[in-house]
Design an enzyme around this catalytic site. Structure first.
Site, PDB file in Angstrom:
ATOM      1  N   HIS A   3      -3.520   7.208   2.172  1.00  0.00           N
ATOM      2  CA  HIS A   3      -3.842   5.890   1.618  1.00  0.00           C
ATOM      3  C   HIS A   3      -5.202   5.458   2.171  1.00  0.00           C
ATOM      4  O   HIS A   3      -5.479   5.620   3.365  1.00  0.00           O
ATOM      5  CB  HIS A   3      -2.751   4.884   2.008  1.00  0.00           C
ATOM      6  CG  HIS A   3      -3.162   3.474   1.721  1.00  0.00           C
ATOM      7  ND1 HIS A   3      -3.562   3.066   0.468  1.00  0.00           N
ATOM      8  CD2 HIS A   3      -3.268   2.388   2.535  1.00  0.00           C
ATOM      9  CE1 HIS A   3      -3.887   1.792   0.521  1.00  0.00           C
ATOM     10  NE2 HIS A   3      -3.734   1.353   1.753  1.00  0.00           N
TER      11      HIS A   3
ATOM     12  N   CYS B 119       0.812  -1.228   0.000  1.00  0.00           N
ATOM     13  CA  CYS B 119       0.000   0.000   0.000  1.00  0.00           C
ATOM     14  C   CYS B 119       0.838   1.269   0.000  1.00  0.00           C
ATOM     15  O   CYS B 119       0.317   2.354  -0.231  1.00  0.00           O
ATOM     16  CB  CYS B 119      -0.968  -0.006   1.171  1.00  0.00           C
ATOM     17  SG  CYS B 119      -2.161  -1.343   1.033  1.00  0.00           S
TER      18      CYS B 119
ATOM     19  N   ASN C 110     -10.025  -0.281  -0.809  1.00  0.00           N
ATOM     20  CA  ASN C 110      -8.566  -0.165  -0.777  1.00  0.00           C
ATOM     21  C   ASN C 110      -8.007  -0.792  -2.060  1.00  0.00           C
ATOM     22  O   ASN C 110      -8.037  -2.008  -2.225  1.00  0.00           O
ATOM     23  CB  ASN C 110      -8.042  -0.895   0.470  1.00  0.00           C
ATOM     24  CG  ASN C 110      -6.533  -0.845   0.599  1.00  0.00           C
ATOM     25  OD1 ASN C 110      -5.834  -0.431  -0.330  1.00  0.00           O
ATOM     26  ND2 ASN C 110      -6.021  -1.278   1.733  1.00  0.00           N
TER      27      ASN C 110
HETATM   28  O1  UT7 Z   1      -3.911  -1.101   3.421  1.00  0.00           O
HETATM   29  C1  UT7 Z   1      -2.906  -1.821   4.033  1.00  0.00           C
HETATM   30  C2  UT7 Z   1      -3.079  -1.993   5.418  1.00  0.00           C
HETATM   31  N1  UT7 Z   1      -4.353  -2.562   5.790  1.00  0.00           N
HETATM   32  C3  UT7 Z   1      -5.039  -1.950   6.732  1.00  0.00           C
HETATM   33  O2  UT7 Z   1      -4.666  -0.875   7.148  1.00  0.00           O
HETATM   34  C4  UT7 Z   1      -6.255  -2.637   7.302  1.00  0.00           C
HETATM   35  C5  UT7 Z   1      -6.185  -2.568   8.795  1.00  0.00           C
HETATM   36  N2  UT7 Z   1      -7.244  -3.290   9.479  1.00  0.00           N
HETATM   37  C6  UT7 Z   1      -8.559  -2.947   9.411  1.00  0.00           C
HETATM   38  O3  UT7 Z   1      -8.930  -2.075   8.657  1.00  0.00           O
HETATM   39  C7  UT7 Z   1      -9.503  -3.618  10.352  1.00  0.00           C
HETATM   40  O4  UT7 Z   1      -8.791  -4.354  11.314  1.00  0.00           O
HETATM   41  C8  UT7 Z   1     -10.534  -4.551   9.657  1.00  0.00           C
HETATM   42  C9  UT7 Z   1     -11.492  -3.750   8.809  1.00  0.00           C
HETATM   43  C10 UT7 Z   1      -9.832  -5.592   8.804  1.00  0.00           C
HETATM   44  C11 UT7 Z   1     -11.373  -5.276  10.721  1.00  0.00           C
HETATM   45  O5  UT7 Z   1     -11.980  -4.332  11.577  1.00  0.00           O
HETATM   46  P1  UT7 Z   1     -11.853  -4.458  13.162  1.00  0.00           P
HETATM   47  O6  UT7 Z   1     -12.628  -3.357  13.732  1.00  0.00           O
HETATM   48  O7  UT7 Z   1     -10.375  -4.531  13.485  1.00  0.00           O
HETATM   49  O8  UT7 Z   1     -12.578  -5.814  13.455  1.00  0.00           O
HETATM   50  P2  UT7 Z   1     -12.022  -7.078  14.241  1.00  0.00           P
HETATM   51  O9  UT7 Z   1     -11.072  -7.838  13.408  1.00  0.00           O
HETATM   52  O10 UT7 Z   1     -11.604  -6.646  15.609  1.00  0.00           O
HETATM   53  O11 UT7 Z   1     -13.335  -7.922  14.405  1.00  0.00           O
HETATM   54  C12 UT7 Z   1     -14.442  -7.493  15.230  1.00  0.00           C
HETATM   55  C13 UT7 Z   1     -15.561  -8.485  15.073  1.00  0.00           C
HETATM   56  C14 UT7 Z   1     -15.118  -9.948  15.192  1.00  0.00           C
HETATM   57  O12 UT7 Z   1     -16.156 -10.684  15.806  1.00  0.00           O
HETATM   58  P3  UT7 Z   1     -16.075 -11.054  17.373  1.00  0.00           P
HETATM   59  O13 UT7 Z   1     -14.803 -11.840  17.522  1.00  0.00           O
HETATM   60  O14 UT7 Z   1     -16.034  -9.732  18.089  1.00  0.00           O
HETATM   61  O15 UT7 Z   1     -17.311 -11.843  17.594  1.00  0.00           O
HETATM   62  C15 UT7 Z   1     -14.995 -10.390  13.763  1.00  0.00           C
HETATM   63  O16 UT7 Z   1     -15.161 -11.767  13.590  1.00  0.00           O
HETATM   64  O17 UT7 Z   1     -16.125  -8.366  13.786  1.00  0.00           O
HETATM   65  C16 UT7 Z   1     -16.124  -9.638  13.124  1.00  0.00           C
HETATM   66  N3  UT7 Z   1     -15.916  -9.408  11.698  1.00  0.00           N
HETATM   67  C17 UT7 Z   1     -16.928  -9.158  10.856  1.00  0.00           C
HETATM   68  N4  UT7 Z   1     -18.263  -9.065  11.042  1.00  0.00           N
HETATM   69  C18 UT7 Z   1     -19.017  -8.777   9.962  1.00  0.00           C
HETATM   70  C19 UT7 Z   1     -14.742  -9.376  11.008  1.00  0.00           C
HETATM   71  N5  UT7 Z   1     -14.974  -9.111   9.721  1.00  0.00           N
HETATM   72  C20 UT7 Z   1     -16.311  -8.968   9.594  1.00  0.00           C
HETATM   73  C21 UT7 Z   1     -17.174  -8.688   8.517  1.00  0.00           C
HETATM   74  N6  UT7 Z   1     -18.495  -8.594   8.742  1.00  0.00           N
HETATM   75  N7  UT7 Z   1     -16.693  -8.478   7.267  1.00  0.00           N
END
Ligand code: UT7
Length: 332
Positions: free
Chosen positions: A256, A116, A286
């Site tokens: 980004h 990225c 992204n």
């Molecule tokens: O561009 C290069 C670099 N990349 C980035 O900068 C991306 C960085 N990371 C992120 O943007 C975020 O971490 C994500 C968008 C990937 C995920 O968001 P988050 O707020 O960190 O969610 P999380 O991984 O902490 O998950 C929270 C909850 C989990 O459920 P439980 O364990 O709380 O029951 C996940 O299983 O949300 C669940 N979850 C989803 N639910 C619905 C994860 N993905 C999804 C989804 N839809 N797509």
């Protein structure tokens, strides 16, 4: 002899027609529009469909538009750098295919991979060739077909990424505009948190790598999020301080587009109002190397000569950095 600056003299982009909405993704994985919008800011992304359609297809479209807009004879282009992590092939370089596809037969071309952060690494690299006096016309492309490495059964990654390409023309100027300053960083200890494991020389393609789904982008979202927030904000702030820029001096932050929450944290730290933050994540998601030139393309008509832009990115590697860019032309 006066200093040569590297000015962006044109920008163009290309996104494919197919719109992949959050609602369509909800038919593939257990997710929903509300979750995706509130956690990422993404409403839809573009996908390049069709057999044999690689990243170069989008990059060629972006470059052809750029050549036309800047009234450049393709044969006058000296160098083409293509930032991508989804090249058409491991080799030859996608930049070679783009140069051939757009008639830039006199150019020297190479790809640059920094995930990225690819476009900002490539912009600094291209600027050096101009500032040194070596070249007069350098095209820097950021292009990725992320749909080719996204696992559409993994809800944590498939909601984020989209396909797209953007390209800028760099030319020399004696005016105080263009790429004024850059700071870049890399840390290989971040490799385990964001990668595509197989398909390279360490784990060549085999039945086992395919069965283990190792040809898809893998990300430990929470860890990447933490590093992205800290480093993008730190480096945006660092480049402001180093160039004695206050938030009032900045026309736009060009971040980004990984996650709206990461962008919000960066702009808060810089003290920059939301109205000065370029955003298009809601439409394109992204696009990895593509996000920054696509932003410049979207906002081109609002930019004026002399506007101070701070570009900031973070990505796999880990890689990150910031560029201080002074816009070089008024809307045409
Ligand atoms: O561009 C290069 C670099 N990349 C980035 O900068 C991306 C960085 N990371 C992120 O943007 C975020 O971490 C994500 C968008 C990937 C995920 O968001 P988050 O707020 O960190 O969610 P999380 O991984 O902490 O998950 C929270 C909850 C989990 O459920 P439980 O364990 O709380 O029951 C996940 O299983 O949300 C669940 N979850 C989803 N639910 C619905 C994860 N993905 C999804 C989804 N839809 N797509």
């Amino acid at each position: 002899m006066s200093k040569i600056n590297a000015a962006i003299t044109g920008v163009h982009g290309y996104v494919p027609d197919y719109v992949l909405t959050n609602d369509e993704l909800a038919t593939l994985v257990d997710t929903n529009d509300e979750w995706i919008v509130s956690r990422t800011g993404i409403k839809e992304r573009r996908i390049l469909k069709g057999e044999g359609q690689g990243t170069s297809v989008m990059a060629i479209e972006a470059v052809k538009g750029l050549l036309q807009k800047t009234e450049t004879d393709p044969l006058d282009v000296d160098l083409v750098i293509c930032a991508t992590v989804t090249p058409d092939h491991v080799f030859p370089a996608t930049a070679n295919l783009v140069a051939a596809g757009a008639g830039m037969d006199n150019a020297f071309n190479f790809d640059l991979g920094a995930a990225c952060s690819g476009f900002i690494y490539a912009l600094t690299t291209g600027a050096m060739y101009i500032q040194s006096g070596m070249y007069k016309k350098v095209i820097v492309i950021g292009a990725d077909k992320m749909s080719s490495i996204v696992d559409y059964t993994d809800r944590t990654t498939c909601i984020i990424f989209g396909d797209g390409a953007g390209a800028v023309m760099l030319e020399p100027t004696s005016e105080e505009v263009g790429v004024i300053d850059s700071i870049h960083k890399s840390d290989g200890k971040g490799a385990e948190f964001l990668n595509m494991k197989a398909g390279g020389s360490k784990y060549p393609t085999s039945e086992a790598t395919i069965q283990k789904r190792e040809h898809f982008a893998y990300q430990d979202g929470k860890t990447v999020f933490k590093f992205a927030v800290t480093n993008m904000a730190d480096y945006a702030e660092k480049i402001m301080k180093r160039n004695k820029l206050t938030s009032d001096d900045i026309a736009y932050l060009v971040p980004h587009q990984a996650n709206k929450r990461i962008v919000d944290a960066t702009s808060r730290r810089m003290g920059v109002d939301d109205s000065k933050v370029m955003m298009n994540i809601e439409r394109y998601g992204n696009t990895t190397s593509g996000t920054i030139p696509l932003l410049l393309w979207d906002y081109e008509k609002q930019l004026k000569k002399g506007d101070n832009l701070v570009i900031a990115a973070f990505g796999g590697g880990f890689t990150w950095g910031a560029i201080y860019l002074k816009w070089a032309y008024n809307p045409k």
